[in-house]
Write an enzyme that holds these catalytic residues in place. Structure first.
Site, mmCIF file in Angstrom:
data_model
loop_
_atom_site.group_PDB
_atom_site.id
_atom_site.type_symbol
_atom_site.label_atom_id
_atom_site.label_comp_id
_atom_site.label_asym_id
_atom_site.label_seq_id
_atom_site.Cartn_x
_atom_site.Cartn_y
_atom_site.Cartn_z
ATOM 1 N N SER A 1 -2.740 -5.805 -0.262
ATOM 2 C CA SER A 1 -3.256 -6.493 -1.502
ATOM 3 C C SER A 1 -4.718 -6.947 -1.278
ATOM 4 O O SER A 1 -5.036 -7.956 -1.894
ATOM 5 C CB SER A 1 -2.401 -7.590 -2.128
ATOM 6 N N HIS B 1 3.021 2.754 9.713
ATOM 7 C CA HIS B 1 3.008 1.985 8.457
ATOM 8 C C HIS B 1 4.316 1.956 7.699
ATOM 9 O O HIS B 1 5.323 2.770 7.724
ATOM 10 C CB HIS B 1 2.044 2.822 7.353
ATOM 11 N N GLU C 1 0.553 -6.258 8.338
ATOM 12 C CA GLU C 1 0.671 -6.036 6.944
ATOM 13 C C GLU C 1 2.109 -6.329 6.606
ATOM 14 O O GLU C 1 3.192 -5.700 6.611
ATOM 15 C CB GLU C 1 0.761 -4.367 6.682
ATOM 16 N N LYS D 1 -3.816 7.032 1.733
ATOM 17 C CA LYS D 1 -2.438 7.397 1.390
ATOM 18 C C LYS D 1 -2.336 8.859 0.870
ATOM 19 O O LYS D 1 -3.064 9.476 1.277
ATOM 20 C CB LYS D 1 -1.611 6.571 0.392
HETATM 21 P P1 PGA Z 1 -2.680 -2.212 -0.624
HETATM 22 O O1 PGA Z 1 -1.943 -1.212 0.436
HETATM 23 O O2 PGA Z 1 -3.969 -2.513 -0.357
HETATM 24 O O3 PGA Z 1 -2.618 -1.369 -1.845
HETATM 25 O O4 PGA Z 1 -1.796 -3.453 -0.845
HETATM 26 C C1 PGA Z 1 -2.351 -1.529 1.930
HETATM 27 C C2 PGA Z 1 -1.643 -0.509 2.712
HETATM 28 O O5 PGA Z 1 -0.660 -0.140 2.261
HETATM 29 O O6 PGA Z 1 -2.230 -0.226 3.674
#
Ligand code: PGA
Length: 259
Positions: free
Chosen positions: A219, A97, A168, A11
């Protein structure tokens, strides 16, 4: 069981020194993980792609971005084209995303154009799909994911060859509430079946399955990796927060290696 793929989604985090440190640590892991067992992909902010190329060239570790422009060049302030990504030998790009589609109002059509552009330049798309909590509560999760895939399928199912689809669920991202193994397995299986059945309907009757990977994201951490990655329909994971810690990310890669 097919080779697992572990994708880091960094990110908008980090700095030069952070990435130098992370890359050095991840690269040293590669000595213990056979490239034939697990593929590691680092999806990082654009300014650090040059650093990824410097660290990972010929290492077996792949790298890429978290977005791409749908156009190749022109007056598009702030955009980065696929040929700019390949200038730094990027092999992957995340598209669609939910943090982008929500905050920057990206449409499915826009995402489909980006997908096509990446494929034209041999950069593997990592397409994110998934439903909101309300959509799951209403039992609409498959309908929602199907609609997200359909726009891309209008270019033919073969376009999915060698790409990655990341399931996701939006409610699982950044929430500490990962999907259950059953939910992850069901949706990953549904995605594969849907793409293959569309391929058959559009004349690809040679029974050859389109080679694509479907991973789970949301997560994922060092505690639930083994359970999620042991599922035969889950080909890997997309890791957000845990990729910020070299120790945790390496632990996840090692767990994937054990499966
Ligand atoms: P996270 O994010 O593992 O922090 O939940 C996953 C993502 O946004 O790809």
């Amino acid at each position: 069981m097919s080779k697992k793929i572990i994708i880091a989604n960094l990110k908008m985090h980090g700095s030069s020194s952070f990435y130098e440190d992370l890359f050095a640590q991840v690269k040293s892991t590669q000595k213990h993980i056979a490239v034939s067992d697990v593929e590691i992909v680092m999806c990082i902010p654009y300014p650090y792609l040059f650093l990824a190329e410097k660290f990972f060239a010929h290492s077996g570790i792949s790298w890429g971005s978290q977005n791409v422009a749908k156009d190749l060049a022109g007056p598009f302030t702030g955009e980065v084209s696929v040929t700019m990504l390949t200038d730094f030998a990027s092999q992957y790009a995340i598209i669609g995303h939910s943090e982008r589609s929500t905050a920057y109002c990206e449409s499915d059509l826009n995402i489909a154009e980006k997908f096509k552009r990446l494929k034209e330049h041999n950069v593997r798309p990592i397409l994110c799909v998934g439903e909101t909590f309300i959509e799951r509560e209403a039992g609409m999760e498959k309908k929602v994911v199907q609609a997200q895939l359909e726009t891309i399928l209008s270019n033919g199912s073969e376009i999915f060859a060698d790409s990655v689809i990341a399931y996701e669920p939006i409610w699982a991202i950044g929430s500490d509430m990962a999907a259950s193994p059953e939910q992850a397995q069901n949706m990953c299986s549904f995605i594969k079946d849907f793409i293959h059945s569309e391929g058959k309907q559009s004349g690809n009757n040679d029974q050859k399955k389109i080679p694509l990977k479907v991973v789970y994201g949301g997560s994922v951490n060092e505690k639930n990796t083994l359970q999620l990655l042991s599922l035969d329909e889950v080909d890997g994971a997309l890791i957000g927060r845990c990729s910020l810690s070299a120790d945790k990310f390496i632990q996840i890669c090692n767990l994937a290696h054990q499966i």
